[in-house]
Design an enzyme around this catalytic site. Sequence first.
Site, PDB file in Angstrom:
ATOM      1  N   ASN A 151       0.876  -1.175   0.000  1.00 30.47           N
ATOM      2  CA  ASN A 151       0.000   0.000   0.000  1.00 30.47           C
ATOM      3  C   ASN A 151       0.917   1.230   0.000  1.00 30.47           C
ATOM      4  O   ASN A 151       1.496   1.568   1.027  1.00 30.47           O
ATOM      5  CB  ASN A 151      -0.891  -0.007   1.253  1.00 30.47           C
ATOM      6  CG  ASN A 151      -1.691   1.277   1.397  1.00 30.47           C
ATOM      7  OD1 ASN A 151      -1.811   2.058   0.444  1.00 30.47           O
ATOM      8  ND2 ASN A 151      -2.248   1.505   2.578  1.00 30.47           N
ATOM      9  N   TRP A 152       1.039   1.836  -1.174  1.00 29.06           N
ATOM     10  CA  TRP A 152       1.970   2.974  -1.291  1.00 29.06           C
ATOM     11  C   TRP A 152       1.451   4.216  -0.569  1.00 29.06           C
ATOM     12  O   TRP A 152       2.186   5.176  -0.382  1.00 29.06           O
ATOM     13  CB  TRP A 152       2.198   3.324  -2.764  1.00 29.06           C
ATOM     14  CG  TRP A 152       2.993   2.326  -3.542  1.00 29.06           C
ATOM     15  CD1 TRP A 152       3.593   1.192  -3.076  1.00 29.06           C
ATOM     16  CD2 TRP A 152       3.280   2.387  -4.949  1.00 29.06           C
ATOM     17  NE1 TRP A 152       4.238   0.547  -4.108  1.00 29.06           N
ATOM     18  CE2 TRP A 152       4.059   1.252  -5.261  1.00 29.06           C
ATOM     19  CE3 TRP A 152       2.955   3.282  -5.974  1.00 29.06           C
ATOM     20  CZ2 TRP A 152       4.515   0.996  -6.556  1.00 29.06           C
ATOM     21  CZ3 TRP A 152       3.405   3.027  -7.268  1.00 29.06           C
ATOM     22  CH2 TRP A 152       4.178   1.899  -7.554  1.00 29.06           C
ATOM     23  N   LYS A 153       0.174   4.219  -0.237  1.00 30.23           N
ATOM     24  CA  LYS A 153      -0.463   5.417   0.342  1.00 30.23           C
ATOM     25  C   LYS A 153      -0.217   6.614  -0.590  1.00 30.23           C
ATOM     26  O   LYS A 153      -0.105   6.426  -1.795  1.00 30.23           O
ATOM     27  CB  LYS A 153       0.041   5.675   1.763  1.00 30.23           C
ATOM     28  CG  LYS A 153      -0.011   4.434   2.644  1.00 30.23           C
ATOM     29  CD  LYS A 153       0.108   4.774   4.089  1.00 30.23           C
ATOM     30  CE  LYS A 153       0.279   3.502   4.899  1.00 30.23           C
ATOM     31  NZ  LYS A 153      -0.018   3.684   6.299  1.00 30.23           N
ATOM     32  N   HIS A 157      -9.652   1.233   4.897  1.00 31.59           N
ATOM     33  CA  HIS A 157      -8.365   1.428   5.576  1.00 31.59           C
ATOM     34  C   HIS A 157      -8.596   2.367   6.753  1.00 31.59           C
ATOM     35  O   HIS A 157      -9.404   3.299   6.672  1.00 31.59           O
ATOM     36  CB  HIS A 157      -7.335   2.015   4.600  1.00 31.59           C
ATOM     37  CG  HIS A 157      -5.941   2.003   5.162  1.00 31.59           C
ATOM     38  ND1 HIS A 157      -5.507   2.921   6.081  1.00 31.59           N
ATOM     39  CD2 HIS A 157      -4.905   1.153   4.949  1.00 31.59           C
ATOM     40  CE1 HIS A 157      -4.246   2.638   6.409  1.00 31.59           C
ATOM     41  NE2 HIS A 157      -3.857   1.567   5.729  1.00 31.59           N
ATOM     42  N   GLU A 168      -7.028   4.772   7.833  1.00 26.69           N
ATOM     43  CA  GLU A 168      -6.817   6.202   7.542  1.00 26.69           C
ATOM     44  C   GLU A 168      -8.056   6.800   6.877  1.00 26.69           C
ATOM     45  O   GLU A 168      -8.362   7.977   7.054  1.00 26.69           O
ATOM     46  CB  GLU A 168      -5.559   6.369   6.668  1.00 26.69           C
ATOM     47  CG  GLU A 168      -4.298   6.118   7.495  1.00 26.69           C
ATOM     48  CD  GLU A 168      -3.091   5.626   6.722  1.00 26.69           C
ATOM     49  OE1 GLU A 168      -3.085   5.701   5.474  1.00 26.69           O
ATOM     50  OE2 GLU A 168      -2.144   5.150   7.371  1.00 26.69           O
ATOM     51  N   GLU A 226      -5.637  -5.017  10.491  1.00 27.04           N
ATOM     52  CA  GLU A 226      -4.633  -3.980  10.686  1.00 27.04           C
ATOM     53  C   GLU A 226      -4.910  -3.243  11.997  1.00 27.04           C
ATOM     54  O   GLU A 226      -5.715  -2.298  12.022  1.00 27.04           O
ATOM     55  CB  GLU A 226      -4.675  -2.978   9.529  1.00 27.04           C
ATOM     56  CG  GLU A 226      -4.372  -3.571   8.178  1.00 27.04           C
ATOM     57  CD  GLU A 226      -3.721  -2.555   7.263  1.00 27.04           C
ATOM     58  OE1 GLU A 226      -2.654  -2.857   6.729  1.00 27.04           O
ATOM     59  OE2 GLU A 226      -4.265  -1.452   7.088  1.00 27.04           O
ATOM     60  N   GLY A 285       2.154   2.192  10.646  1.00 27.89           N
ATOM     61  CA  GLY A 285       3.106   3.288  10.473  1.00 27.89           C
ATOM     62  C   GLY A 285       3.789   3.704  11.763  1.00 27.89           C
ATOM     63  O   GLY A 285       4.436   4.743  11.828  1.00 27.89           O
ATOM     64  N   SER A 303       3.111  -2.281  10.252  1.00 29.72           N
ATOM     65  CA  SER A 303       4.568  -2.303  10.448  1.00 29.72           C
ATOM     66  C   SER A 303       5.201  -3.656  10.140  1.00 29.72           C
ATOM     67  O   SER A 303       6.182  -4.048  10.772  1.00 29.72           O
ATOM     68  CB  SER A 303       4.933  -1.834  11.853  1.00 29.72           C
ATOM     69  OG  SER A 303       4.497  -0.488  12.049  1.00 29.72           O
TER      70      SER A 303
HETATM   71  C1  PEP Z   1      -0.961   0.129   5.903  1.00 25.17           C
HETATM   72  O1  PEP Z   1      -1.039   1.337   5.730  1.00 25.17           O
HETATM   73  O2  PEP Z   1      -1.825  -0.612   5.433  1.00 25.17           O
HETATM   74  C2  PEP Z   1       0.168  -0.394   6.676  1.00 25.17           C
HETATM   75  C3  PEP Z   1       0.139  -1.617   7.089  1.00 25.17           C
HETATM   76  O3  PEP Z   1       1.188   0.492   6.914  1.00 25.17           O
HETATM   77  P1  PEP Z   1       2.605   0.166   7.612  1.00 25.17           P
HETATM   78  O4  PEP Z   1       3.100  -1.127   7.046  1.00 25.17           O
HETATM   79  O5  PEP Z   1       3.472   1.320   7.247  1.00 25.17           O
HETATM   80  O6  PEP Z   1       2.349   0.068   9.076  1.00 25.17           O
END
Ligand code: PEP
Length: 248
Positions: free
Chosen positions: A9-11, A94, A96, A165, A171, A209
Amino acid sequence: MSGKLIVGNWKMNGSLAANQELVRAVTTGLGTATCKVAVCAPAVYLLQLQQLAAGSQLMWGAQDISAHEQGAYTGELSAAMLREFGVRFAIVGHSERRQYHGETDAVVATKAQRALAAGITPIVCVGESLAERETGHTEEVVKRQLAAVIHTNGHCISEIVVAYEPVWAIGTGKTASPEQAQQVHALLRAQLKAATEHPERIALLYGGSMNAANAASLLAQNDIDGGLIGGASLKSTDFLSIVAAASH
Ligand code: PEP
């Protein structure tokens, strides 16, 4: 499901130049990877991905999808539009988007429905906040989030992907321990088993993470079928190490 699934997931990261370098390195490095691999890019780069990844084993997806079919929804992207760019997956719900864009369980469920109707696999994200975990509400929260998607999508539920998640792990560099992640995955697996005759088709990803160092122990858990990777998907060497861990 057969074989693990690793999704980046590049965001809101990337540029034409950076994407080109990253996708070239990833597609070249995939080599004999036996897991399935995809990246979810900002929508403006989907055409570029379609061109760069064509003919490789790398699949691509969107990070969101509209809950509406078409019409006066300025700024939204419909499932049919995304499909035209070869999109195989769309992340929905997600944390976010739930947090910064007020997406409710009902909206997330409708987004999953729109994706499925267009032949796109929704990657449905569920997860508890730190406060919810600390007050013992993890199970209730993730089950409620998934129940909304099950309720709206009926028998199509076997075509979704679920990503657990924990919000506190996204993050932050804090990862759920393999045991913590497995515990929640087992709950979600049981919920899906009760909802469909084909629970084995549903991949349950862990996200939060995940990195080159912790991927193998997370992916070794019984009910972890893959990963949704944020930060570590932006560096080809890190992403490919996770792919390698998922290919054993
Ligand atoms: C995500 O945004 O889906 C995610 C898992 O981010 P990160 O790996 O940076 O925690």
